[in-house]
Scaffold this active site. Structure first.
Site, PDB file in Angstrom:
ATOM      1  CD  GLU A   1      83.476  63.964  53.742  1.00 41.83           C
ATOM      2  OE1 GLU A   1      84.086  64.615  52.864  1.00 41.83           O
ATOM      3  OE2 GLU A   1      82.265  63.740  53.707  1.00 41.83           O
TER       4      GLU A   1
ATOM      5  CD  GLU B   1      81.030  68.416  52.562  1.00 37.80           C
ATOM      6  OE1 GLU B   1      80.645  68.553  51.391  1.00 37.80           O
ATOM      7  OE2 GLU B   1      82.235  68.345  52.869  1.00 37.80           O
TER       8      GLU B   1
HETATM    9  C1  BG6 Z   1      83.113  66.254  50.596  1.00 36.77           C
HETATM   10  C2  BG6 Z   1      82.011  65.271  50.351  1.00 36.77           C
HETATM   11  O1  BG6 Z   1      82.692  67.497  50.194  1.00 36.77           O
HETATM   12  O2  BG6 Z   1      84.275  66.155  49.844  1.00 36.77           O
HETATM   13  C3  BG6 Z   1      82.469  63.955  49.763  1.00 36.77           C
HETATM   14  O3  BG6 Z   1      81.257  65.038  51.512  1.00 36.77           O
HETATM   15  C4  BG6 Z   1      83.518  64.211  48.713  1.00 36.77           C
HETATM   16  O4  BG6 Z   1      81.347  63.281  49.269  1.00 36.77           O
HETATM   17  C5  BG6 Z   1      84.699  64.902  49.353  1.00 36.77           C
HETATM   18  O5  BG6 Z   1      83.918  63.076  48.020  1.00 36.77           O
HETATM   19  C6  BG6 Z   1      85.864  65.175  48.426  1.00 36.77           C
HETATM   20  O6  BG6 Z   1      85.440  65.804  47.267  1.00 36.77           O
HETATM   21  P1  BG6 Z   1      85.779  65.207  45.848  1.00 36.77           P
HETATM   22  O7  BG6 Z   1      85.089  66.047  44.867  1.00 36.77           O
HETATM   23  O8  BG6 Z   1      87.254  65.278  45.729  1.00 36.77           O
HETATM   24  O9  BG6 Z   1      85.285  63.819  45.856  1.00 36.77           O
END
Ligand code: BG6
Length: 469
Positions: free
Chosen positions: A362, A173
């Site tokens: 993701e 990101e």
């Molecule tokens: C993304 C990141 O922004 O979101 C991850 O690359 C992160 O590292 C994921 O865990 C979800 O966000 P969060 O705060 O719910 O863990």
């Protein structure tokens, strides 16, 4: 029914070193920037003193338990697992002449275990962390010195794992630095836009140098960038909102434009001028940037809206991405707006823009799970979320978009990035650990575990379309 993903489509999940491994000081690992945000990247930055404990110190103890976890991923049929290398395991201070063998050996064991199960590693070089020493002594990415250190680190791991890892990503990101500069580029949070964009420039040069090194050292590998896919819609069809939306989308597209096209896009001239920013860009930098990525990867959790109206903008303040809520969408328990169609839209936008293969690295739903008395976890809400998003991936494939694969975020519960919570769970596999760090760390299959197994096995045929629901 009726969907069928390509045979070559990679199915799996994604984790990051600092959110699963734990073992934060084992194997001569150095402190990383992630170790200084014990309450997550939205929490305070704190210098560590001996005896301080943080939930990430143990996380889910993947460092010691990865064999068991990978076996569970294999049981679901994963063909890919995205993880990251903790840079400070390999170079504890970031700038040693020689790498740390203990750290290198750990990732050998990890990749060997994946190979045993025919799971391809997809490896991020830097996922929201860097050696803290580079920040403290050298000013992080604000200093060109960090480019050389990163290049040495990238070259080291490419050489070491050249027979084991064929899919790589540079920075997780990368556009997040505009919102959280400490985590992204190792700068204080009150840094000026001038400082942040200069650090981003250094990071983009380092990313391109890593791409070059990967191409030279592992010619049969593919290396991509990684964007936070925060697609925005105009809040209304007022021309001022539409124009504002175009500009705001360019804030994140800028990173992809440089990494895919190999040069600063023309619109950045005006953007930087309007912000009063003059960047120090050398001829050598311009040359380095020409080395472009093989594919584009991104995370996708939600969409947002953009408006030129000051009252609407004020409503969005306080949420990290400054997203104006979409009145047509529901939100998760954490206020993230759920928009499966946005994923198809984003895939099309990116493919139209770049004509490069895409990888969804993701996507997932953070939710509170209930462990029933009989030990089951019935996470139908997660199944629904993932089903609806995968249906839109199938639609995008039909649209002609080239998608290499899909790695859902947190296939096993892990420590959340923003607030370092365990209670925000994403996994198909439940981990017995709470926000205070109590629990046996025992693993347990959730209902979604069996669902994802079926989806992978059927290559998407088991997905339920919106019409069927
Ligand atoms: C993304 C990141 O922004 O979101 C991850 O690359 C992160 O590292 C994921 O865990 C979800 O966000 P969060 O705060 O719910 O863990």
């Amino acid at each position: 029914m009726g969907y069928r993903f390509p045979e070559s489509f990679l199915w799996g999940g994604a984790v990051a070193a600092n959110q699963v491994e734990g073992a934060y000081d084992i194997g001569s690992k150095g402190l990383s920037t992630s170790d200084l945000t014990p309450q997550g990247l939205l929490g305070p930055i704190v210098e560590r003193t001996p005896g301080d404990a943080c939930i990430k110190d143990v996380a889910i103890d993947f460092y010691h338990r990865f064999a068991q976890d990978i076996a569970l991923f294999a049981e679901m049929g994963f063909t890919v697992l995205r993880t990251s290398i903790a840079w400070s395991r390999i170079f504890p201070d970031g700038d040693e002449a020689e790498p740390n063998e203990d750290g290198l050996a750990f990732y050998d064991r990890l990749f060997d275990e994946m190979a045993k199960h025919r799971i391809q590693p997809l490896v991020t070089l830097s996922h929201y962390e860097m050696p803290y020493s580079l920040v403290k002594k050298h000013g992080g990415w604000g200093n060109r010195y960090t480019i050389d250190c990163f290049e040495r680190y990238a070259t080291t791991v490419f050489k070491r794992y050249r027979h084991k890892v064929k899919y790589w990503l540079t920075f997780n990101e990368i556009n997040m630095s505009l919102h959280e500069p400490f985590t992204g580029v190792g700068l204080p949070r009150d840094s000026s836009r001038q400082q942040i964009y200069q650090a981003i420039h250094h990071q983009l040069v380092a990313s391109a140098k890593a791409v070059k090194a990967c191409h030279d050292i592992i010619p049969d590998a593919k290396i991509g960038n990684m964007l936070l896919g925060g697609i925005l819609y105009p809040l209304t069809c007022k021309p001022a909102d539409v124009m504002k939306c175009l500009m705001q989308n360019r804030e994140w597209q800028f990173f992809g434009d440089v990494q895919v096209r190999g040069a600063y896009p023309s619109y950045m001239g005006r953007t930087l001028k309007d912000l009063g920013i003059t960047l120090d860009i050398s001829e050598e930098d311009l040359h380095a940037l020409k080395e472009t990525v093989d594919f584009v990867s991104f995370s996708y959790y939600m969409s947002g809206c953009s408006s030129a109206d000051e009252n609407e903008i004020a409503k969005a303040r306080g949420n990290i991405l400054d997203l104006i809520p979409n009145p047509y969408l529901q939100s998760s328990e954490w206020g993230w707006q759920i928009d499966p169609e946005g994923l198809r839209y984003l895939l099309n936008v990116l493919y139209d823009r770049y004509q490069k293969p895409l990888f969804i690295v993701e996507n997932g739903l953070g939710a509170k799970d209930k462990l029933e008395a009989d030990g089951s976890i019935n996470d139908d809400y997660r199944i629904q979320y993932l089903n609806d998003h995968l249906v839109q991936v199938a639609e995008a494939l039909e649209d002609g978009v080239e998608v290499l694969g899909y790695t859902s975020w947190g296939p096993i519960d892990l420590v959340s990035a923003s607030k370092a919570e365990m209670s925000k769970r994403y996994g198909f596999i439940y981990v017995d650990r709470d926000d205070k760090g109590c629990g046996s760390l025992e693993r347990r299959r959730k209902k979604s575990f069996y669902w994802y197994t079926d989806i992978i096995k059927s290559k998407g045929e088991q997905l339920r379309s919106v019409a069927e629901e």
